[in-house]
Design a protein around this motif. Structure first.
Motif, PDB file in Angstrom:
ATOM      1  N   HIS A  70      45.659  37.884  34.857  1.00 35.50           N
ATOM      2  CA  HIS A  70      44.520  36.884  34.995  1.00 35.50           C
ATOM      3  C   HIS A  70      43.326  37.767  35.260  1.00 35.50           C
ATOM      4  N   THR A  71      43.414  38.658  35.950  1.00 38.29           N
ATOM      5  CA  THR A  71      42.114  39.807  36.416  1.00 38.29           C
ATOM      6  C   THR A  71      41.394  40.246  35.349  1.00 38.29           C
ATOM      7  N   VAL A  72      42.435  40.739  34.427  1.00 39.96           N
ATOM      8  CA  VAL A  72      41.484  41.443  33.103  1.00 39.96           C
ATOM      9  C   VAL A  72      41.187  40.372  32.136  1.00 39.96           C
ATOM     10  N   ARG A  73      41.711  39.287  32.115  1.00 41.28           N
ATOM     11  CA  ARG A  73      41.229  38.195  31.245  1.00 41.28           C
ATOM     12  C   ARG A  73      39.918  37.760  31.734  1.00 41.28           C
ATOM     13  N   ALA A  74      39.726  37.733  33.035  1.00 39.89           N
ATOM     14  CA  ALA A  74      38.559  37.002  33.395  1.00 39.89           C
ATOM     15  C   ALA A  74      37.426  38.048  33.363  1.00 39.89           C
ATOM     16  N   ALA A  75      37.819  39.418  33.598  1.00 40.87           N
ATOM     17  CA  ALA A  75      36.885  40.381  33.157  1.00 40.87           C
ATOM     18  C   ALA A  75      36.350  40.357  31.817  1.00 40.87           C
ATOM     19  N   ILE A  84      35.072  49.414  29.300  1.00 39.59           N
ATOM     20  CA  ILE A  84      35.044  50.560  28.328  1.00 39.59           C
ATOM     21  C   ILE A  84      36.178  50.647  27.501  1.00 39.59           C
ATOM     22  N   LYS A  85      37.344  50.409  28.112  1.00 42.25           N
ATOM     23  CA  LYS A  85      38.559  50.457  27.462  1.00 42.25           C
ATOM     24  C   LYS A  85      39.633  49.521  27.971  1.00 42.25           C
ATOM     25  N   LEU A  86      40.430  48.929  27.007  1.00 41.03           N
ATOM     26  CA  LEU A  86      41.696  47.931  27.332  1.00 41.03           C
ATOM     27  C   LEU A  86      42.901  48.820  26.965  1.00 41.03           C
ATOM     28  N   SER A  87      43.737  49.047  27.848  1.00 44.12           N
ATOM     29  CA  SER A  87      45.043  49.510  27.870  1.00 44.12           C
ATOM     30  C   SER A  87      45.951  48.457  28.105  1.00 44.12           C
ATOM     31  N   VAL A  88      46.839  48.335  27.042  1.00 48.19           N
ATOM     32  CA  VAL A  88      47.734  47.058  27.089  1.00 48.19           C
ATOM     33  C   VAL A  88      49.177  47.366  26.427  1.00 48.19           C
ATOM     34  N   THR A  89      50.165  46.774  26.728  1.00 45.79           N
ATOM     35  CA  THR A  89      51.318  46.805  26.279  1.00 45.79           C
ATOM     36  C   THR A  89      51.546  45.751  24.930  1.00 45.79           C
ATOM     37  N   GLN A  90      52.212  45.826  24.074  1.00 46.45           N
ATOM     38  CA  GLN A  90      52.420  45.028  23.198  1.00 46.45           C
ATOM     39  C   GLN A  90      52.832  43.493  23.712  1.00 46.45           C
ATOM     40  N   ASN A  91      53.680  43.414  24.689  1.00 40.10           N
ATOM     41  CA  ASN A  91      53.891  42.202  25.263  1.00 40.10           C
ATOM     42  C   ASN A  91      52.926  41.528  25.884  1.00 40.10           C
ATOM     43  N   ALA A  92      52.091  42.442  26.791  1.00 44.01           N
ATOM     44  CA  ALA A  92      51.082  41.854  27.598  1.00 44.01           C
ATOM     45  C   ALA A  92      49.792  41.398  26.626  1.00 44.01           C
ATOM     46  N   LEU A  93      49.608  41.998  25.576  1.00 44.38           N
ATOM     47  CA  LEU A  93      48.545  41.667  24.725  1.00 44.38           C
ATOM     48  C   LEU A  93      48.993  40.236  24.329  1.00 44.38           C
ATOM     49  N   PRO A 106      37.198  48.887  22.849  1.00 43.23           N
ATOM     50  CA  PRO A 106      38.365  49.759  22.100  1.00 43.23           C
ATOM     51  C   PRO A 106      39.697  49.413  22.900  1.00 43.23           C
ATOM     52  N   VAL A 107      40.860  49.113  22.220  1.00 43.50           N
ATOM     53  CA  VAL A 107      41.959  48.784  22.560  1.00 43.50           C
ATOM     54  C   VAL A 107      42.985  49.764  22.421  1.00 43.50           C
ATOM     55  N   ASP A 108      43.968  50.245  23.564  1.00 43.63           N
ATOM     56  CA  ASP A 108      45.015  51.375  23.326  1.00 43.63           C
ATOM     57  C   ASP A 108      46.073  50.570  23.504  1.00 43.63           C
ATOM     58  N   MET A 109      47.133  50.740  22.714  1.00 39.32           N
ATOM     59  CA  MET A 109      48.619  50.084  22.869  1.00 39.32           C
ATOM     60  C   MET A 109      49.272  51.168  23.484  1.00 39.32           C
ATOM     61  N   VAL A 110      49.874  50.864  24.762  1.00 39.49           N
ATOM     62  CA  VAL A 110      50.486  51.856  25.655  1.00 39.49           C
ATOM     63  C   VAL A 110      51.699  51.263  26.070  1.00 39.49           C
ATOM     64  N   SER A 111      52.661  52.088  26.925  1.00 38.43           N
ATOM     65  CA  SER A 111      53.720  51.698  27.515  1.00 38.43           C
ATOM     66  C   SER A 111      53.399  51.478  29.090  1.00 38.43           C
ATOM     67  N   PRO A 112      54.205  50.879  29.770  1.00 41.48           N
ATOM     68  CA  PRO A 112      54.304  50.533  31.345  1.00 41.48           C
ATOM     69  C   PRO A 112      53.954  51.875  31.930  1.00 41.48           C
ATOM     70  N   LEU A 130      42.152  47.509  32.530  1.00 38.69           N
ATOM     71  CA  LEU A 130      40.996  47.492  31.882  1.00 38.69           C
ATOM     72  C   LEU A 130      39.953  48.678  32.696  1.00 38.69           C
ATOM     73  N   GLU A 131      39.436  49.496  31.885  1.00 36.42           N
ATOM     74  CA  GLU A 131      38.554  50.650  32.383  1.00 36.42           C
ATOM     75  C   GLU A 131      36.987  49.805  32.242  1.00 36.42           C
ATOM     76  N   THR A 132      36.261  49.788  33.312  1.00 35.50           N
ATOM     77  CA  THR A 132      34.896  48.949  33.273  1.00 35.50           C
ATOM     78  C   THR A 132      34.145  49.539  34.273  1.00 35.50           C
ATOM     79  N   ARG A 133      32.814  49.162  34.184  1.00 33.40           N
ATOM     80  CA  ARG A 133      31.955  49.545  35.202  1.00 33.40           C
ATOM     81  C   ARG A 133      31.874  48.687  36.428  1.00 33.40           C
ATOM     82  N   PRO A 134      31.108  48.849  37.284  1.00 36.81           N
ATOM     83  CA  PRO A 134      30.915  47.902  38.562  1.00 36.81           C
ATOM     84  C   PRO A 134      30.057  46.780  38.160  1.00 36.81           C
TER      85      PRO A 134
END
Length: 296
Positions: A70-75, A84-93, A106-112, A130-134
């Motif tokens: 929910h936090t990342v979706r809102a951001a 800057i970059k979204l790191s996400v598992t296949q299931n979470a995506l 950019p989206v990086d597919m990663v493991s937990p 999600l890597e982001t700026r303030p």
């Protein structure tokens, strides 16, 4: 015919698939309730992912890691965010329900486990980071048209501040104002506790609280400090069409300088045996009462 396999019995694999399906539905329902703050997140000590030797990575001053669905979706939906970059598992995506080709990051597919290495083994990240700026800095002058504000006097726990932000958004407050010192900065823990509210309300950190209260007075706000020994009940203390509620820290309450600077002190009268509340609960009650006054 074996008594273990009677005519008409369904294969064991059918039952297993059905159980898995319902377990998935229950887990999704439970996660949704946690994201909305309806049920608590499991205590960190119950999680068994190891990582006793984990050390947090060094972050740049303008680097923030947000996590949780929910936090990342809102951001991602906040146009004021510079992501800057979204790191996400296949299931979470799949659960984010976004098109990675249209979010502009950019989206990086990663493991937990990859996310654990950054956030630590205790973060309830749900497979997304999600890597982001303030968010951009906000000024008090921009709040002159908002009739209801919430001011925090050194509330240090990011979980409490996050919960307060959720209540502030729910009751349509214009901002949450707090001190730069002895208050949580924008972070993944704060954002996760706010469950999306950080993207919906200005979080303004000021240097000197008494000076900020003076500025609010010039903008036409009647400031009310919540104090367990206040001289009058809160509901009888409101005045005017602009209200700023001021709440103190979890243990010490309002500082003496703050008590001397607010327009009035007031208490929450509680008829039960318990006479004090967690600061986030007190904030919700005070916001509700203030909203009734402003509608009158």
């Amino acid at each position: 015919m074996s008594k273990d396999k009677k005519s008409g019995d369904k294969p064991a694999t059918d039952k297993s698939a059905k159980d898995t399906h319902y377990a998935t539905l229950r887990r999704a329902h439970r996660d949704g309730k946690r994201e909305r703050g309806e049920i608590p997140t499991p205590a960190p000590q119950k999680r068994k992912r190891g990582g006793d030797d984990w050390k947090p990575p060094a972050l740049a001053p303008d680097q923030v890691f947000l996590y949780g669905l929910h936090t990342v979706r809102a951001a991602l939906e906040n146009p004021e965010r510079k992501n800057i970059k979204l790191s996400v598992t296949q299931n979470a995506l799949a659960r984010l329900e976004i098109d990675p080709d249209t979010i502009g990051v950019p989206v990086d597919m990663v493991s937990p486990q990859d996310i654990d290495k950054v956030l630590g083994p205790e973060a309830i990240h749900q497979g997304v980071m999600l890597e982001t700026r303030p968010l951009p800095v906000r000024r008090l002058e921009a709040l002159k048209d908002s009739p209801l504000l919430l001011v925090l006097d050194q509330v240090t726990d990011p979980h409490n501040v996050g919960a307060i932000m959720r209540s502030a958004v729910a009751f349509n407050a214009g901002a949450v104002i707090t001190t730069q010192r002895h208050s949580p900065t924008e972070s993944g823990v704060l954002a996760k506790s706010a469950s999306g509210a950080l993207e919906l309300i200005p979080y303004i950190q000021i240097t000197n609280l008494s000076d900020a209260l003076g500025e609010l007075h010039k903008l036409g706000f009647f400031t009310i400090g919540l104090d367990s020994e206040g001289p009058a009940p809160l509901e009888g203390t409101f005045s005017g069409g602009r209200i700023a509620l001021v709440l103190g820290s979890e243990g010490k309450g309002l500082r003496q300088k703050t008590r001397e600077t607010v327009s009035a002190l007031a208490r929450l009268d509680m008829p039960g045996a318990i006479k004090s509340l967690n600061v986030s609960n007190a904030a919700a009650i005070a916001l509700y009462a203030a909203g009734l006054h402003l509608k009158a």
